[in-house]
Write an enzyme that holds these catalytic residues in place. Structure first.
Site, PDB file in Angstrom:
ATOM      1  N   GLU A  41       4.340  57.263  64.364  1.00  0.00           N
ATOM      2  CA  GLU A  41       4.281  58.216  65.473  1.00  0.00           C
ATOM      3  C   GLU A  41       5.064  59.465  65.080  1.00  0.00           C
ATOM      4  O   GLU A  41       5.410  60.275  65.941  1.00  0.00           O
ATOM      5  CB  GLU A  41       4.811  57.598  66.760  1.00  0.00           C
ATOM      6  CG  GLU A  41       6.215  57.059  66.664  1.00  0.00           C
ATOM      7  CD  GLU A  41       6.708  56.519  67.988  1.00  0.00           C
ATOM      8  OE1 GLU A  41       6.774  57.287  68.943  1.00  0.00           O
ATOM      9  OE2 GLU A  41       7.022  55.310  68.048  1.00  0.00           O
ATOM     10  N   CYS A  77       5.530  52.754  69.122  1.00  0.00           N
ATOM     11  CA  CYS A  77       6.077  51.732  68.218  1.00  0.00           C
ATOM     12  C   CYS A  77       5.138  50.548  68.019  1.00  0.00           C
ATOM     13  O   CYS A  77       5.399  49.673  67.192  1.00  0.00           O
ATOM     14  CB  CYS A  77       7.408  51.224  68.745  1.00  0.00           C
ATOM     15  SG  CYS A  77       8.619  52.521  68.938  1.00  0.00           S
ATOM     16  N   HIS A  81      10.767  44.090  69.255  1.00  0.00           N
ATOM     17  CA  HIS A  81      10.874  45.519  68.950  1.00  0.00           C
ATOM     18  C   HIS A  81      12.317  45.938  69.234  1.00  0.00           C
ATOM     19  O   HIS A  81      12.883  45.574  70.276  1.00  0.00           O
ATOM     20  CB  HIS A  81       9.884  46.323  69.798  1.00  0.00           C
ATOM     21  CG  HIS A  81      10.184  47.792  69.758  1.00  0.00           C
ATOM     22  ND1 HIS A  81      10.265  48.480  68.576  1.00  0.00           N
ATOM     23  CD2 HIS A  81      10.461  48.698  70.736  1.00  0.00           C
ATOM     24  CE1 HIS A  81      10.574  49.744  68.823  1.00  0.00           C
ATOM     25  NE2 HIS A  81      10.695  49.898  70.132  1.00  0.00           N
TER      26      HIS A  81
END
Ligand code: HMG
Length: 394
Positions: free
Chosen positions: A80, A112, A234
């Site tokens: 990103e 993400c 994450h």
């Protein structure tokens, strides 16, 4: 038995870092807010002659020293922090690594989550055609406004994974749980080089996506909490994952306690504590940290992985650790890489931060050598990025 999955996993991060004690002193905050409140000790800082391409090429380099670069059939590049709206960052990496022209390259984006989208796509390519050898790379630079609450959660890094039908590291099981909702928790419009974020809201959306993705997984497969040996999340910052796992245990009807949290996910947080957020790569920093620092042998055990991308998409998926995984890790070189980073003063951090913005906006610039990595961004000439291989005499 399913043997499609990750055959090798290799990390790279910038060779510079900022200590959160120095950050706290400069910003007038209590350092414990970062060490305890966020679970961060340092964050990697990108030097002006690195970007997502060099992070990615440096991450993939050890894999392509072990496997013939000409055998790679596709590069799926997740990011990103894109450097171009048209040309895939993977095309630059393809050139730097000397891959075959008989190879496909594409860049994928969803905050993400894109690293996981790329990994699942690669696994499906191999399931359809067992001769595929797909290089999945997740590479990102997490940047927020100076002085904003997000500034403490920056970082950078790349993870390269070779996905084939010989899953020495992690066999990916089919059947995952997922959740999507159109929300504005974190985003970066084209005209900005830093992200905008509704910080507290983003942590709530993360937990909502986790709940639904977990329920979707559990409903679609005959699994429960006890079927998992370890969990990876994450990692925007370590504490987020600790909170997430506490929430998951509650949903599973269990009481969260520190011993259980440390046992099932503590090792996955170690690398991130010092690297910071690497967006699409961060879940895989967590997986590598788990496999390389957990003191138990995890062979043949099931790992649960939760991937989250703002905006938002969540996916909960599972994998079985390879029976001989420890002999296929690049553990020693990862430890050397993290230990050899140079500490930056706060003023040098600010200088690197500012220069990043200048490079982003340049169409002509020559860059002095800062990085110790093999590949570097050496210049931008006539709008074209120039990369150099520091091990190849020019
Ligand atoms: P903040 O408002 O500065 O921090 O920003 P805070 O005041 O909420 O403090 C943070 C924690 O430290 C709190 O713990 C405090 O109590 C504690 P909590 O109550 O949450 O458990 N604390 C202390 N602890 C010990 N000693 C002390 C002390 N002082 C405070 N002295 C925030 C925090 C996360 C909002 C900010 O850093 C931010 O906006 N970060 C960026 C957004 C983010 O990372 N969101 C995470 C979920 S979204 C996501 O993961 C996606 C993402 O990776 C992007 C993508 O998908 O592409 C971001």
């Amino acid at each position: 038995m399913n043997t499609v999955g990750i055959q090798r996993i290799s990390l790279y991060t910038a060779p510079y870092y900022l200590d959160m004690d120095d950050f706290a002193a400069a910003r007038g905050e209590d350092p414990e807010k970062f060490h305890v409140g966020l679970g961060q000790d340092d964050m990697s800082v990108l030097p002006p002659d690195e970007d997502i391409v060099t992070l990615a090429a440096n991450a993939a380099d050890p894999i392509l020293r072990e496997f013939d670069p000409k055998s790679i059939t596709a590069v799926l590049f997740a990011t990103e922090s894109g450097i171009d709206q048209s040309k895939s960052a993977g095309a630059f990496v393809h050139g730097l690594l000397g891959l075959s022209n008989r190879c496909r390259v594409v860049e994928l984006k969803h905050a993400c989550y894109a690293g996981t989208a790329a990994l699942q796509m690669a696994a499906n390519m191999v399931r359809v055609n067992a001769s595929e050898k797909v290089l999945v790379i997740a590479s990102d630079v997490a940047r927020y406004e100076l002085g904003s609450p997000g500034e403490a959660t920056q970082g950078c890094g790349a993870v390269a994974m070779l996905v084939t039908n010989q899953a020495d590291i992690l066999a990916l099981e089919t059947g995952t749980g997922y959740y999507t909702e159109d929300v504005m928790d974190f985003w970066r419009p084209n005209y900005r080089d830093t992200a905008l974020v509704d910080g507290k809201y983003s942590t709530m959306v993360y937990l909502t996506a986790l709940k639904h993705a977990w329920q979707s997984l559990i409903e679609s497969r005959n699994l429960n909490y006890q079927d998992f040996a370890r969990f990876c999340y994450h990692l925007p910052f370590g504490k987020m994952a600790v909170k997430a796992h506490g929430r998951l245990m509650k949903i599973a009807g269990l009481e969260a306690n520190d011993d259980e949290l440390t046992h099932v996910m503590g090792a996955s947080l170690i690398y991130n504590r010092t690297v910071g957020n690497s967006y699409s790569a961060s879940l895989y920093f967590g997986l590598t940290s788990l496999l390389e620092t957990d003191t138990n042998n995890l062979a043949n055990q099931r790992i649960g992985l939760f991937s989250y991308g703002s905006g938002c998409v969540g996916e909960f998926f599972t994998g079985i650790v390879g029976k001989d995984y420890q002999s296929h890790l690049y553990q020693a070189s990862h430890h050397r890489l993290l230990a050899s980073r140079e500490k930056l003063s706060f003023s040098r951090y600010l200088s690197f931060y500012k220069q990043f913005g200048e490079v982003e906006r340049s169409d002509n610039i020559e860059l002095p050598v800062y990085t110790k990595g093999r590949f570097r961004l050496s210049a931008i000439r006539a709008h074209k990025r120039q990369y150099a291989d520091q091990q190849r005499p020019r």
